[in-house]
Structure formats: structure tokens, C-alpha cells
Design a protein around this motif. Sequence first.
Motif, PDB file in Angstrom:
ATOM      1  N   MET A   1      34.574  63.844 -21.329  1.00  0.00           N
ATOM      2  CA  MET A   1      34.249  65.266 -21.296  1.00  0.00           C
ATOM      3  C   MET A   1      32.737  65.442 -21.216  1.00  0.00           C
ATOM      4  SD  MET A   1      35.000  68.251 -24.121  1.00  0.00           S
ATOM      5  CE  MET A   1      36.736  67.864 -24.155  1.00  0.00           C
ATOM      6  N   ARG A   2      32.289  66.179 -20.196  1.00  0.00           N
ATOM      7  CA  ARG A   2      30.877  66.442 -20.058  1.00  0.00           C
ATOM      8  C   ARG A   2      30.436  67.479 -21.093  1.00  0.00           C
ATOM      9  NH1 ARG A   2      32.605  66.763 -14.709  1.00  0.00           N
ATOM     10  NH2 ARG A   2      32.382  69.039 -14.791  1.00  0.00           N
ATOM     11  N   GLY A   3      29.108  67.458 -21.369  1.00  0.00           N
ATOM     12  CA  GLY A   3      28.590  68.359 -22.384  1.00  0.00           C
ATOM     13  C   GLY A   3      28.862  69.817 -22.081  1.00  0.00           C
ATOM     14  N   SER A   4      28.749  70.192 -20.810  1.00  0.00           N
ATOM     15  CA  SER A   4      28.986  71.580 -20.438  1.00  0.00           C
ATOM     16  C   SER A   4      30.441  71.974 -20.647  1.00  0.00           C
ATOM     17  CB  SER A   4      28.584  71.816 -18.979  1.00  0.00           C
ATOM     18  OG  SER A   4      29.349  70.983 -18.113  1.00  0.00           O
ATOM     19  N   GLU A   5      31.357  71.024 -20.454  1.00  0.00           N
ATOM     20  CA  GLU A   5      32.772  71.321 -20.653  1.00  0.00           C
ATOM     21  C   GLU A   5      33.069  71.590 -22.124  1.00  0.00           C
ATOM     22  OE1 GLU A   5      34.529  67.870 -18.937  1.00  0.00           O
ATOM     23  OE2 GLU A   5      34.821  68.828 -16.983  1.00  0.00           O
ATOM     24  N   PHE A   6      32.461  70.802 -23.009  1.00  0.00           N
ATOM     25  CA  PHE A   6      32.664  71.029 -24.439  1.00  0.00           C
ATOM     26  C   PHE A   6      32.097  72.386 -24.845  1.00  0.00           C
ATOM     27  CE2 PHE A   6      31.312  70.820 -28.876  1.00  0.00           C
ATOM     28  CZ  PHE A   6      32.500  70.456 -29.487  1.00  0.00           C
ATOM     29  N   ALA A   7      30.933  72.740 -24.317  1.00  0.00           N
ATOM     30  CA  ALA A   7      30.330  74.037 -24.629  1.00  0.00           C
ATOM     31  C   ALA A   7      31.228  75.174 -24.159  1.00  0.00           C
ATOM     32  CB  ALA A   7      28.952  74.149 -23.996  1.00  0.00           C
ATOM     33  N   ASP A   8      31.830  75.010 -22.975  1.00  0.00           N
ATOM     34  CA  ASP A   8      32.723  76.046 -22.461  1.00  0.00           C
ATOM     35  C   ASP A   8      33.986  76.163 -23.311  1.00  0.00           C
ATOM     36  OD1 ASP A   8      30.880  76.389 -20.486  1.00  0.00           O
ATOM     37  OD2 ASP A   8      32.035  75.387 -18.914  1.00  0.00           O
ATOM     38  N   LEU A   9      34.514  75.041 -23.769  1.00  0.00           N
ATOM     39  CA  LEU A   9      35.696  75.072 -24.631  1.00  0.00           C
ATOM     40  C   LEU A   9      35.372  75.717 -25.977  1.00  0.00           C
ATOM     41  CD1 LEU A   9      37.119  71.540 -23.800  1.00  0.00           C
ATOM     42  CD2 LEU A   9      38.336  73.716 -23.477  1.00  0.00           C
ATOM     43  N   ARG A  10      34.205  75.406 -26.520  1.00  0.00           N
ATOM     44  CA  ARG A  10      33.787  76.043 -27.776  1.00  0.00           C
ATOM     45  C   ARG A  10      33.654  77.555 -27.569  1.00  0.00           C
ATOM     46  NH1 ARG A  10      31.248  74.810 -32.571  1.00  0.00           N
ATOM     47  NH2 ARG A  10      31.068  72.589 -32.063  1.00  0.00           N
ATOM     48  N   ALA A  11      33.106  77.947 -26.424  1.00  0.00           N
ATOM     49  CA  ALA A  11      32.979  79.373 -26.123  1.00  0.00           C
ATOM     50  C   ALA A  11      34.352  80.037 -26.062  1.00  0.00           C
ATOM     51  CB  ALA A  11      32.235  79.562 -24.806  1.00  0.00           C
ATOM     52  N   PHE A  12      35.318  79.366 -25.453  1.00  0.00           N
ATOM     53  CA  PHE A  12      36.680  79.911 -25.386  1.00  0.00           C
ATOM     54  C   PHE A  12      37.267  80.095 -26.788  1.00  0.00           C
ATOM     55  CE2 PHE A  12      41.130  78.411 -25.712  1.00  0.00           C
ATOM     56  CZ  PHE A  12      41.759  79.565 -25.266  1.00  0.00           C
ATOM     57  N   VAL A  13      37.107  79.100 -27.646  1.00  0.00           N
ATOM     58  CA  VAL A  13      37.627  79.200 -29.017  1.00  0.00           C
ATOM     59  C   VAL A  13      36.962  80.359 -29.758  1.00  0.00           C
ATOM     60  CG1 VAL A  13      37.746  78.038 -31.265  1.00  0.00           C
ATOM     61  CG2 VAL A  13      38.269  76.771 -29.175  1.00  0.00           C
ATOM     62  N   THR A  14      35.666  80.536 -29.579  1.00  0.00           N
ATOM     63  CA  THR A  14      34.953  81.616 -30.257  1.00  0.00           C
ATOM     64  C   THR A  14      35.444  82.978 -29.787  1.00  0.00           C
ATOM     65  OG1 THR A  14      33.001  80.192 -30.440  1.00  0.00           O
ATOM     66  CG2 THR A  14      32.674  82.540 -30.817  1.00  0.00           C
ATOM     67  N   ILE A  15      35.674  83.110 -28.480  1.00  0.00           N
ATOM     68  CA  ILE A  15      36.205  84.370 -27.945  1.00  0.00           C
ATOM     69  C   ILE A  15      37.571  84.659 -28.556  1.00  0.00           C
ATOM     70  CG2 ILE A  15      37.039  85.548 -25.868  1.00  0.00           C
ATOM     71  CD1 ILE A  15      34.963  83.857 -24.293  1.00  0.00           C
ATOM     72  N   ALA A  16      38.422  83.630 -28.615  1.00  0.00           N
ATOM     73  CA  ALA A  16      39.761  83.817 -29.173  1.00  0.00           C
ATOM     74  C   ALA A  16      39.696  84.202 -30.644  1.00  0.00           C
ATOM     75  CB  ALA A  16      40.583  82.544 -28.996  1.00  0.00           C
ATOM     76  N   GLU A  17      38.786  83.595 -31.388  1.00  0.00           N
ATOM     77  CA  GLU A  17      38.654  83.900 -32.823  1.00  0.00           C
ATOM     78  C   GLU A  17      38.122  85.306 -33.050  1.00  0.00           C
ATOM     79  OE1 GLU A  17      37.778  79.539 -34.842  1.00  0.00           O
ATOM     80  OE2 GLU A  17      36.110  80.738 -34.098  1.00  0.00           O
ATOM     81  N   GLN A  18      37.116  85.703 -32.280  1.00  0.00           N
ATOM     82  CA  GLN A  18      36.480  87.002 -32.489  1.00  0.00           C
ATOM     83  C   GLN A  18      37.269  88.144 -31.866  1.00  0.00           C
ATOM     84  OE1 GLN A  18      33.786  87.354 -34.445  1.00  0.00           O
ATOM     85  NE2 GLN A  18      33.819  85.154 -34.814  1.00  0.00           N
ATOM     86  N   GLY A  19      38.056  87.843 -30.836  1.00  0.00           N
ATOM     87  CA  GLY A  19      38.849  88.872 -30.194  1.00  0.00           C
ATOM     88  C   GLY A  19      38.039  89.865 -29.398  1.00  0.00           C
ATOM     89  N   ASN A  20      36.785  89.498 -29.096  1.00  0.00           N
ATOM     90  CA  ASN A  20      35.888  90.437 -28.441  1.00  0.00           C
ATOM     91  C   ASN A  20      34.715  89.662 -27.859  1.00  0.00           C
ATOM     92  OD1 ASN A  20      33.235  92.145 -28.751  1.00  0.00           O
ATOM     93  ND2 ASN A  20      34.905  93.651 -28.586  1.00  0.00           N
ATOM     94  N   PHE A  21      34.365  89.949 -26.583  1.00  0.00           N
ATOM     95  CA  PHE A  21      33.292  89.204 -25.933  1.00  0.00           C
ATOM     96  C   PHE A  21      31.943  89.458 -26.596  1.00  0.00           C
ATOM     97  CE2 PHE A  21      36.130  87.920 -22.691  1.00  0.00           C
ATOM     98  CZ  PHE A  21      35.495  86.935 -21.945  1.00  0.00           C
ATOM     99  N   ALA A  22      31.684  90.710 -26.974  1.00  0.00           N
ATOM    100  CA  ALA A  22      30.383  91.026 -27.562  1.00  0.00           C
ATOM    101  C   ALA A  22      30.190  90.302 -28.891  1.00  0.00           C
ATOM    102  CB  ALA A  22      30.246  92.537 -27.749  1.00  0.00           C
ATOM    103  N   ARG A  23      31.220  90.316 -29.737  1.00  0.00           N
ATOM    104  CA  ARG A  23      31.101  89.626 -31.032  1.00  0.00           C
ATOM    105  C   ARG A  23      30.997  88.119 -30.842  1.00  0.00           C
ATOM    106  NH1 ARG A  23      35.107  93.466 -32.813  1.00  0.00           N
ATOM    107  NH2 ARG A  23      36.741  91.891 -32.590  1.00  0.00           N
ATOM    108  N   ALA A  24      31.769  87.580 -29.889  1.00  0.00           N
ATOM    109  CA  ALA A  24      31.702  86.141 -29.644  1.00  0.00           C
ATOM    110  C   ALA A  24      30.325  85.743 -29.120  1.00  0.00           C
ATOM    111  CB  ALA A  24      32.786  85.735 -28.649  1.00  0.00           C
TER     112      ALA A  24
END
Length: 312
Positions: A1-24
Motif C-alpha cells: 500500500m502506497r502512502g497516498s492510499e493509506f491517507a485516502d483510506l484514513r480520510a474515508f474512515v474519518t468521513i464515515a465517522e464524522q458523517g459530514n465532509f466539513a467536520r471530517a
Amino acid sequence: MRGSEFADLRAFVTIAEQGNFARAAARLRISPSTLSEMLRGLEERLGVRLLNRTTRSMSLTEAGTRLLARFKPAMEEMDAAVEAVRHLRDTPTGTVRLHLPRLASASILEPLLGRFREAYPDIVLELCIDDAATDIVAKGFDVGITLGELLEKDMIAVPLGGTLRQLAVASPDYLARHGRPRTPADLHAHRCINWRKPGGTRLYSWEFQKDGHWISVAVEGPLIVSHRDVALTAAAQGVGIAFAYWSEQWLRPLLDAGKLVPVLEEFSPPFPGWYLYYPKQRYTPAAVRALVDFLRRETKPPARPTRGPRKG
């Protein structure tokens, strides 16, 4: 897994947790547009849509639900492993974001900033001083300070300082001209300085206790403020009677200087004071633990009364 892919996956998890793009985005400290590009890139690489998005709502697709269920625990394990290594450092490091009301900042934190800096030079404190009630998890804060009666559920809480009292105070000149109230009901005949919680719509009802029962009094007067220290300044100038929660140490200089005089003291018992709180989590970052332990050491925890004034 490239570094950018991990960052994108972390971003996806944060969006799912926050339920909102602005908060994430606030949580990740990037712009919403950058976050949207990261998610779009992840979806293109995977060849599936992870989120259903409209202008008003957002939900996980079946693929997004499955990815979140598998990747989030793995991400938490990786974060815990990294944090465990960081704990081997002699000095905690990193940024701690703290949300607290104006009065808590002035009476609890600000006198200790120099000593904290000396004790933990590698920790960056980011302070948001705001009297509005805030969901610290949703807003990306690590720690908050609030009154004991306002603590959120499922939080770890640490008492800071002593108990507080809600005291009615007025200038000697005002009392000389208008007389001293003897009971809470007498306030209806006085000019009072009202307080409205920032972001709120209704005025705060002053609360007193008599024979173990709480009395709520709706007062009227020539001034409405959103910060209680402004009410004290106005009261010292004879505008009217002010009402605020203060530690005795904070209020004592104004009383000793004769600028303010307490009234209705027999109706103003102490109640739980300030508490530092943070969410329960599997692994608390070392910098957060350092701040919590420091404030615990530097303040004397009070014995918590069984009941305080109701929420305003």
C-alpha cells in the motif's frame, strides 16, 4: 500500500465517522475540497462508489460499509502501535486541541501556561476559547473543560479547582440608591444585568436555593450580555445587579477593592466547578495524558456535591 492510499483510506474512515465532509476536513486539518478529491481518487482506484452523496445527506454504500468494517479496526491497530512507540520518548510531543469557556481559561488555564511550557516544551497547545456548548469529538478537539453539571456522557472527567458559587453582586453606589434585595423575589423590583448563552435564544434564569429547594427567577434590566465578566464590569459601574458563577479567588479582588458587594449570599450555596474531560478511547495520546496529569497535579479536586444548579 502506497502512502497516498493509506491517507485516502484514513480520510474515508474519518468521513464515515464524522458523517459530514466539513467536520471530517476539520478533523484532518485539510480543506473540504482536498478531502473530496482524496475520496474521489480512492473510489476511482477501487472501481466502486463508497458514499452516496447529496447536497443534504450522505450515507455509506454497501461497498463503503464493508470497507469501513474491515479497515477501521486495522487502522486503529496501526495507530496504537505507533503511539506505543512514541511513549518510549522521554518527553511527550505533538499538538493538543483544547476547547474551554472564557472564564475557565482565565481562572484555570492561563495562570498555568508558563509552567506547562516548562514541563512539556515539545507539546503545542491549541486553545479554542468559546462559551458555546461544543461536541469536542465532532469538532476535532482532544480535550474540553466545562462545568460539572454540563459534562457529556461517556467521557472521562477530571475535577479542576474548587467548587463555584453563583453570586449576585452590585456596586455600593447601586445599593445605596436602590436598596439591597433581601430575598430572590425582591429582584423583580431591581435593575438586573441579564445573560444569554452564546448561540442561545432565551435569557438565563437566575437560580437560588432555599430550604434545599432551587428557586428560578426571571429578571429584567437595562443590559443583556453573552459574557459574564462583562456583566461584572457593568455592575461595578452601577448599571445593575449581576449574577455569575465565580471562584471565590477570582471574585475576591473585586470584593476586597469595594467595587462590588455580594447580595443574597444565604441563597447561593456552592456547586460543582470546572472539569476537564476527554473521550474514552483505547489509546490516549501521550501529549493528552501529559496535559491531563499536569492539570490534575496543579489543581485541587473538590468533593462533588450531590446536586448543582440546573442547566441554563
